[in-house]
Design an enzyme around this catalytic site. Structure first.
Site, PDB file in Angstrom:
ATOM      1  N   SER B  20      49.637   6.764 -33.068  1.00  0.00           N
ATOM      2  CA  SER B  20      49.285   7.478 -31.850  1.00  0.00           C
ATOM      3  C   SER B  20      49.788   6.712 -30.628  1.00  0.00           C
ATOM      4  CB  SER B  20      47.770   7.674 -31.754  1.00  0.00           C
ATOM      5  OG  SER B  20      47.151   6.442 -31.509  1.00  0.00           O
ATOM      6  N   LYS B  44      49.369  11.279 -28.819  1.00  0.00           N
ATOM      7  CA  LYS B  44      48.654  10.207 -28.107  1.00  0.00           C
ATOM      8  C   LYS B  44      47.159  10.513 -28.058  1.00  0.00           C
ATOM      9  CE  LYS B  44      48.824   7.651 -23.746  1.00  0.00           C
ATOM     10  NZ  LYS B  44      48.879   6.336 -24.405  1.00  0.00           N
ATOM     11  N   ALA B  69      49.121  -1.909 -21.942  1.00  0.00           N
ATOM     12  CA  ALA B  69      47.802  -1.569 -21.406  1.00  0.00           C
ATOM     13  C   ALA B  69      47.991  -0.284 -20.609  1.00  0.00           C
ATOM     14  CB  ALA B  69      47.269  -2.689 -20.529  1.00  0.00           C
ATOM     15  N   ILE B  70      48.258   0.801 -21.339  1.00  0.00           N
ATOM     16  CA  ILE B  70      48.547   2.088 -20.695  1.00  0.00           C
ATOM     17  C   ILE B  70      47.244   2.680 -20.154  1.00  0.00           C
ATOM     18  CG2 ILE B  70      49.557   4.398 -21.023  1.00  0.00           C
ATOM     19  CD1 ILE B  70      51.549   2.080 -21.585  1.00  0.00           C
ATOM     20  N   ASN B 150      39.795   6.943 -32.793  1.00  0.00           N
ATOM     21  CA  ASN B 150      40.220   5.675 -32.215  1.00  0.00           C
ATOM     22  C   ASN B 150      38.937   4.899 -31.893  1.00  0.00           C
ATOM     23  OD1 ASN B 150      41.053   3.597 -30.553  1.00  0.00           O
ATOM     24  ND2 ASN B 150      42.565   4.838 -29.458  1.00  0.00           N
ATOM     25  N   CYS B 153      36.857   1.688 -28.815  1.00  0.00           N
ATOM     26  CA  CYS B 153      36.174   2.259 -27.665  1.00  0.00           C
ATOM     27  C   CYS B 153      34.886   1.469 -27.461  1.00  0.00           C
ATOM     28  CB  CYS B 153      35.864   3.728 -27.950  1.00  0.00           C
ATOM     29  SG  CYS B 153      34.926   3.950 -29.469  1.00  0.00           S
TER      30      CYS B 153
END
Lengths: 257, 325
Positions: B20, B44, B69-70, B150, B153
């Protein structure tokens, strides 16, 4: 997996002056499609070091495609050892190029610093077909950074040069050249490319005199395709990718700190 | 030659997918015929609300790798379903939707919205086809085949990530499994002491598969300014630099759980991918290398096919977990 990934043959790779090199490769389709301000993304290493491709503005696209570069890092130094006949892994043409000047434009002023002069020659090749007064204000660090000026003069561009050390032209940054030109808010249009502090200076000057323009920006880039969102910069409309939304942006749109 | 693999009730035509956040470039660039050859596509990560992402600088090149670090820049689940999902569906490859909630409610909210996508599709189908022609979503190409959580988090009760806590991992997986109409894949972070334990917790929560690894927390410092080079201060390291560690972790998880493992971490070519499969991965994902060589996933697929031919392997399942000890 992409339409725009190809392998091309190197036609020549020459050192033009102390700091600038020109690499020419045979890519007829690319040469035909490219718009001024667009770039190619070149894999300089055969292996994984350096990992990223390196983006280069197209310098000229006639029979062959030319890029201008300065070997200063691991990627550009590998590019400098490419020889005639070598193959080159290229993605391109990529990104959004320069908008053409508005209807009322009579004078186009290109303001470039260092290797940022690269997209101005392909732009000149397009603009000289119309009847603009073409001016280039160019700031280089030393005498060893001014070679490409000849090609602009040959294309009928009025060129003013500054160098940091005063070895050629006026001494100082490119901003010392601003008073050489009679800017007109209605009929002048600016194109600029170079280090961020320089573009910021041009942006402030243009805003003060109410002159429109376009800036070609840079940021560290990974994919070049708008996928990784790594090369985002801040604009008045939020974060925008240099590789896909740019590299060319409206001059007043980009936010510098 | 059989390259197909199965996760829960979903069959993928081959084991090659993308990580992703590494595939998502514009339609005008990709060659549809080639992209269609992939086993699955993972867009993504999507969050409940839109996110603008982190301030620049967002990426930094490192030895054989990169720090990113998008900040999960994305249009939020509603924007994704409206604007992005239709284009991904057009590709015609099963989609694994990567999602992240900043709390359990957001995870649940995202999954409910994805559940509604099938409900509305089923309704459309019923209107256009007679009921005998209806086939479940999971068998249709181009639909949502699975959800990937994901788990990197925030874990609200503790100052850690969910993926760093066995209990939090098990709870969130369990909660999503209760409501999801899709198989659920838990994506693990490598920033843990024992990834095998976290994988077991996800399995206990009912996960249909484990995918790993996400990025390693990393930094780069500008020695002139003595500041971090990354706008977000820290980022995540990915690329071939992390591959041997990813491989060891994939093997560890494969030994710990019974559910399928999707392996990733610096895969650049078919040989790399085969290492992961031999170590136990049922599917393999190309991540960072998509940014360097957009053809990498196809090169991987072609290479796996040639390896099977050369070694007279009729079914890819003969490779999975075939490591000799």
């Amino acid at each position: 997996m992409d339409k725009i990934q190809n392998t091309y043959r190197v036609i020549s790779n020459e050192r033009l002056c102390a700091h600038f090199w020109r690499l020419t490769f045979d890519a007829p389709q690319l040469a035909q499609e490219v718009q001024p301000g667009q770039f190619v993304h070149i894999r300089t290493a055969d292996g994984l070091e350096p990992l990223f491709r390196r983006p280069f503005s197209i310098y000229r696209a006639q029979r062959y495609v030319e890029i201008l570069y300065e070997p200063i890092g691991p990627g550009t130094r590998l590019l400098a050892v490419k020889q005639k006949g070598d193959s080159l892994d290229v993605l391109g043409p990529l990104g959004t190029g320069f908008k053409m000047p508005p209807e009322r434009t009579k004078q186009v002023v290109m303001i470039a610093g260092g290797i940022g002069v690269a997209p101005m020659l392909i732009l000149t090749d397009i603009l000289k077909k119309k009847k603009y007064e073409l001016i280039l204000l160019y700031g280089g660090r030393t005498r060893g950074h001014v070679y490409p000026m000849k090609e602009f003069k040959d294309s009928g561009v009025k060129v003013y040069i500054s160098t940091d050390d005063g070895s050629v032209g006026s001494k100082g940054r490119v901003s010392v050249l601003f008073d050489k030109v009679h800017f007109n808010p209605l009929t002048t249009f600016i194109y600029t490319c170079g280090p961020n502090p320089m573009i910021k200076g041009v942006q402030e000057f243009a805003a003060k005199h109410n002159i429109g323009g376009q800036a070609s920006c840079e940021e560290i880039m990974a994919c070049g395709l708008g996928a990784c969102l790594g090369c985002s910069i801040e604009t008045k409309h939020g974060y925008r990718t240099v590789c896909y939304d740019g590299p060319a942006f409206d001059l007043e749109e980009v936010i510098f700190y | 030659m059989n390259l197909s693999v199965k996760i829960a009730n979903v069959t993928f035509q081959n084991p090659v997918t993308v990580a992703s956040g590494t595939f998502g470039h514009a339609e005008k660039y990709y060659n549809l015929k080639e992209v269609r050859k992939l086993g699955a596509i993972v867009p993504k990560t999507v969050t409940f609300y839109p996110q603008v992402g982190n301030p620049p600088v967002r990426i930094w090149e490192t030895p054989s790798g990169m720090i990113n670090a998008i900040g999960i820049e994305n249009p939020g689940i509603d924007g994704f379903i409206q604007a992005k999902l239709p284009n991904f569906k057009k590709i015609g490859v099963p989609l694994i939707i990567s999602i992240l909630g900043h709390n359990p409610q957001e995870f649940v909210g995202i999954v409910e919205k994805l559940n509604n996508v099938i409900l509305s599709e089923a309704k459309d189908l019923k209107e256009s086809l007679d009921s005998s022609a209806y086939r479940p979503q999971n068998d249709r190409m181009g639909g949502i085949a699975a959800i990937e959580l994901n788990l990197s988090c925030p874990n609200l009760q503790h100052k850690t990530l969910v993926a760093q806590d066995t209990q939090a991992t098990q709870e969130i997986v369990k909660q999503i499994k209760t409501i999801s109409k899709f198989p659920v894949i838990a994506k693990l972070s490598p920033n843990v002491t024992d990834i095998g334990e976290i994988a077991l917790a996800a399995e206990a929560g009912g996960a249909d598969a484990i995918s790993l690894i996400n990025t390693f927390t990393a930094m780069s410092i500008d020695i002139k300014t003595r500041q971090s080079r990354i706008g977000n201060f820290t980022g995540g390291l990915s690329g071939p630099a992390i591959r041997p560690i990813a491989l060891a972790m994939v093997h560890q998880v494969y030994k710990s759980v019974k559910i399928p493992v999707i392996g990733m971490g610096g895969i650049a070519n078919a040989d790399d991918a085969l290492e992961f499969m031999i170590a136990g991965a049922t599917m393999v994902a190309v991540g960072t290398m998509n940014f360097v060589n957009p053809r990498a996933p196809l090169d991987v697929l072609e290479g796996i096919t040639s390896y099977m031919k050369e070694n007279k392997i009729a079914d890819i399942k003969e490779i999975i977990g075939s490591l000799k000890e």
